[in-house]
Design a protein around this motif. Structure first.
Motif, PDB file in Angstrom:
ATOM      1  N   GLU A 205      10.774  76.749  28.500  1.00 46.78           N
ATOM      2  CA  GLU A 205      10.784  75.450  27.762  1.00 46.78           C
ATOM      3  C   GLU A 205      11.687  75.568  26.622  1.00 46.78           C
ATOM      4  OE1 GLU A 205       7.560  73.911  26.072  1.00 46.78           O
ATOM      5  OE2 GLU A 205       7.789  71.728  26.042  1.00 46.78           O
ATOM      6  N   GLU A 206      11.604  76.529  25.739  1.00 45.66           N
ATOM      7  CA  GLU A 206      12.309  76.802  24.536  1.00 45.66           C
ATOM      8  C   GLU A 206      14.133  76.784  24.981  1.00 45.66           C
ATOM      9  OE1 GLU A 206      10.483  78.744  21.100  1.00 45.66           O
ATOM     10  OE2 GLU A 206       9.297  79.620  22.960  1.00 45.66           O
ATOM     11  N   VAL A 207      14.004  77.695  25.945  1.00 42.81           N
ATOM     12  CA  VAL A 207      15.405  77.822  26.414  1.00 42.81           C
ATOM     13  C   VAL A 207      16.128  76.588  27.007  1.00 42.81           C
ATOM     14  CG1 VAL A 207      16.630  78.853  28.102  1.00 42.81           C
ATOM     15  CG2 VAL A 207      14.808  80.135  27.245  1.00 42.81           C
ATOM     16  N   ARG A 208      15.433  75.991  27.455  1.00 41.96           N
ATOM     17  CA  ARG A 208      16.032  74.418  27.878  1.00 41.96           C
ATOM     18  C   ARG A 208      16.437  73.503  26.863  1.00 41.96           C
ATOM     19  NH1 ARG A 208      14.928  77.392  31.684  1.00 41.96           N
ATOM     20  NH2 ARG A 208      15.749  77.125  33.870  1.00 41.96           N
ATOM     21  N   PHE A 209      15.413  73.778  25.778  1.00 38.17           N
ATOM     22  CA  PHE A 209      15.304  72.764  24.912  1.00 38.17           C
ATOM     23  C   PHE A 209      16.630  73.008  23.911  1.00 38.17           C
ATOM     24  CE2 PHE A 209      14.953  71.503  20.372  1.00 38.17           C
ATOM     25  CZ  PHE A 209      14.605  69.960  20.448  1.00 38.17           C
ATOM     26  N   LEU A 210      16.692  74.386  23.695  1.00 37.87           N
ATOM     27  CA  LEU A 210      17.791  74.966  22.554  1.00 37.87           C
ATOM     28  C   LEU A 210      19.098  75.167  23.340  1.00 37.87           C
ATOM     29  CD1 LEU A 210      16.159  77.379  20.246  1.00 37.87           C
ATOM     30  CD2 LEU A 210      16.843  75.096  19.623  1.00 37.87           C
ATOM     31  N   CYS A 211      19.101  75.384  24.455  1.00 42.72           N
ATOM     32  CA  CYS A 211      20.278  75.836  25.176  1.00 42.72           C
ATOM     33  C   CYS A 211      21.095  74.615  25.724  1.00 42.72           C
ATOM     34  CB  CYS A 211      20.318  76.976  26.074  1.00 42.72           C
ATOM     35  SG  CYS A 211      19.893  78.387  25.212  1.00 42.72           S
ATOM     36  N   GLU A 212      20.133  73.776  26.492  1.00 46.83           N
ATOM     37  CA  GLU A 212      20.539  72.647  27.267  1.00 46.83           C
ATOM     38  C   GLU A 212      20.696  71.430  26.531  1.00 46.83           C
ATOM     39  OE1 GLU A 212      18.376  71.324  30.658  1.00 46.83           O
ATOM     40  OE2 GLU A 212      20.132  71.338  31.747  1.00 46.83           O
ATOM     41  N   GLY A 213      19.479  71.177  25.693  1.00 45.03           N
ATOM     42  CA  GLY A 213      19.223  69.976  24.741  1.00 45.03           C
ATOM     43  C   GLY A 213      18.614  69.147  25.381  1.00 45.03           C
ATOM     44  N   ILE A 214      17.237  69.280  25.721  1.00 42.84           N
ATOM     45  CA  ILE A 214      16.484  68.327  26.163  1.00 42.84           C
ATOM     46  C   ILE A 214      16.384  67.229  24.682  1.00 42.84           C
ATOM     47  CG2 ILE A 214      13.955  67.440  26.483  1.00 42.84           C
ATOM     48  CD1 ILE A 214      13.681  70.142  27.745  1.00 42.84           C
ATOM     49  N   ALA A 215      16.797  66.011  25.120  1.00 45.97           N
ATOM     50  CA  ALA A 215      16.642  64.903  24.004  1.00 45.97           C
ATOM     51  C   ALA A 215      17.929  65.293  23.033  1.00 45.97           C
ATOM     52  CB  ALA A 215      15.152  64.918  23.465  1.00 45.97           C
ATOM     53  N   SER A 216      19.022  65.997  23.554  1.00 50.55           N
ATOM     54  CA  SER A 216      19.878  66.270  22.633  1.00 50.55           C
ATOM     55  C   SER A 216      20.741  65.123  22.368  1.00 50.55           C
ATOM     56  CB  SER A 216      20.879  67.286  23.425  1.00 50.55           C
ATOM     57  OG  SER A 216      21.738  66.511  24.705  1.00 50.55           O
ATOM     58  N   PHE A 217      20.929  64.116  22.812  1.00 52.81           N
ATOM     59  CA  PHE A 217      21.641  62.982  22.467  1.00 52.81           C
ATOM     60  C   PHE A 217      20.839  62.220  21.307  1.00 52.81           C
ATOM     61  CE2 PHE A 217      22.810  58.579  22.486  1.00 52.81           C
ATOM     62  CZ  PHE A 217      24.183  58.589  22.209  1.00 52.81           C
TER      63      PHE A 217
END
Length: 337
Positions: A205-217
């Protein structure tokens, strides 16, 4: 020689004092340039010269210095233009006379050259970079396989005290188009804001948040709103409604301000900005210009206070206390100059 030959050479006593590193892998050129510099220089400082800063006459003068007058000289040059035979001979003769000094040259491809032109220059450079009186290592690197990339990432994660699954490392690598330099920097995001020196497990989960950017916009909007002194409460609410946890939001903010501080420090030290030296890659122009502008909104004392605020918020979030985001962001926004 090739990578495996260099690995073997570096384990032997008294390795060469002159190195030319080139080839298809930008990552390996930089990685081994740094590795060899640490091996040869040990606790001493390495003098670095980048591209147009590389004046052969000045570097020859430094390499010609006798250790009796000022200590050993360790020089790392990053070039995207080959040196001619006369320049190579001049630098190597200086080393022959002062064998306790050392020279490492990273020869990178220029944006104005094709790969074929670059390799032609590599061959000419390697042929010129030879000495009849001392050992010289000229090393050609090739692109790494997927397995080799993952091995480097595993080793880097271990150095950072991170425990991360192979499939997550592979995901990071694929997300960055197999660019190992950027993947290295992605791993370092997980270290920002850590209080413990022990091994830390990184979840998918952390990988996808920091590297892909969940809610990145939304997170990007939040950063810009805070830095541009605009209202941000609604954006913050949207971020939480999207399911972003308090801990993840704090960590992303820590990463953002840590990057700004790196830009700030580099500008204050060098008077200019070189994103590739700071980050290991060059971001899109509009992001680079934005970070250049934002980083100078604070003074050094402000950054210290910001990191203190974020670390306090991080501790409170991990302990399950009520959200402290609004208060912290208001305080940071009030520091803007």
């Amino acid at each position: 020689m090739y990578k495996k030959d260099l690995d073997s050479l570096l384990t032997k006593p008294n390795p060469p004092r002159a190195y030319l590193l080139y080839g298809a892998s930008e990552f390996l050129i930089t990685h081994y340039g740094t590795k060899i510099a640490k091996l040869l220089a040990s606790t001493q400082e390495v003098q670095k010269f980048f591209y147009d800063e590389c004046n052969v006459d000045n570097i020859h003068a430094l390499l010609s210095q006798n250790s009796l007058f000022g200590g050993d000289t360790f020089i790392l040059m990053k070039l995207d233009k080959k040196l001619d035979k006369k320049s190579c001979e001049s630098l190597l003769r200086a080393l022959e006379s002062n064998p306790s000094n050392a020279l490492i040259i990273e020869f990178h491809i220029s944006s104005s050259k094709s790969e074929a032109e670059y390799m032609q220059d590599c061959r000419a450079f390697a042929n010129a970079f030879k000495s009849p009186n001392m050992p010289v290592a000229e090393v050609r690197f090739f692109e790494l396989s997927l397995q080799e990339n993952l091995e480097f990432l595993h080793a880097h994660a271990k150095d950072l005290n991170l425990e991360i699954h192979t499939q997550d490392l592979r995901y990071i690598l694929e997300l960055q188009n197999n660019n190992l330099s950027i993947a290295y920097k992605e791993l370092e995001k997980f270290c920002i804001g850590l209080d413990s020196q022990g091994v830390r497990h990184i979840s998918s989960e952390e990988v996808r948040f920091l590297c892909e950017g969940i809610a990145s916009f939304s997170v990007e909007e939040l950063f810009c709103a805070v830095m541009d002194k605009k209202p941000f409460v609604k954006i913050l609410q949207n971020i939480y409604e999207e399911g972003t946890s308090e801990v993840m939001l704090v960590r992303e903010l820590q990463r953002f301000f840590y990057q700004l501080f790196l830009f700030f420090s580099y500008i204050k030290t060098h008077g200019n900005l070189n994103a590739s030296e700071i980050l290991g890659f060059t971001p899109p122009k509009h992001i680079l210009e934005r970070q250049r502008k934002y980083c100078l909104y604070f003074k050094e004392a402000d950054y210290i206070e910001i990191f203190d605020l974020l670390n306090r918020w991080d501790r409170e979030a991990k302990s399950g206390k009520s959200k402290n985001s609004l208060t912290t962001l208001i305080k940071i926004q009030a520091m803007l100059r």
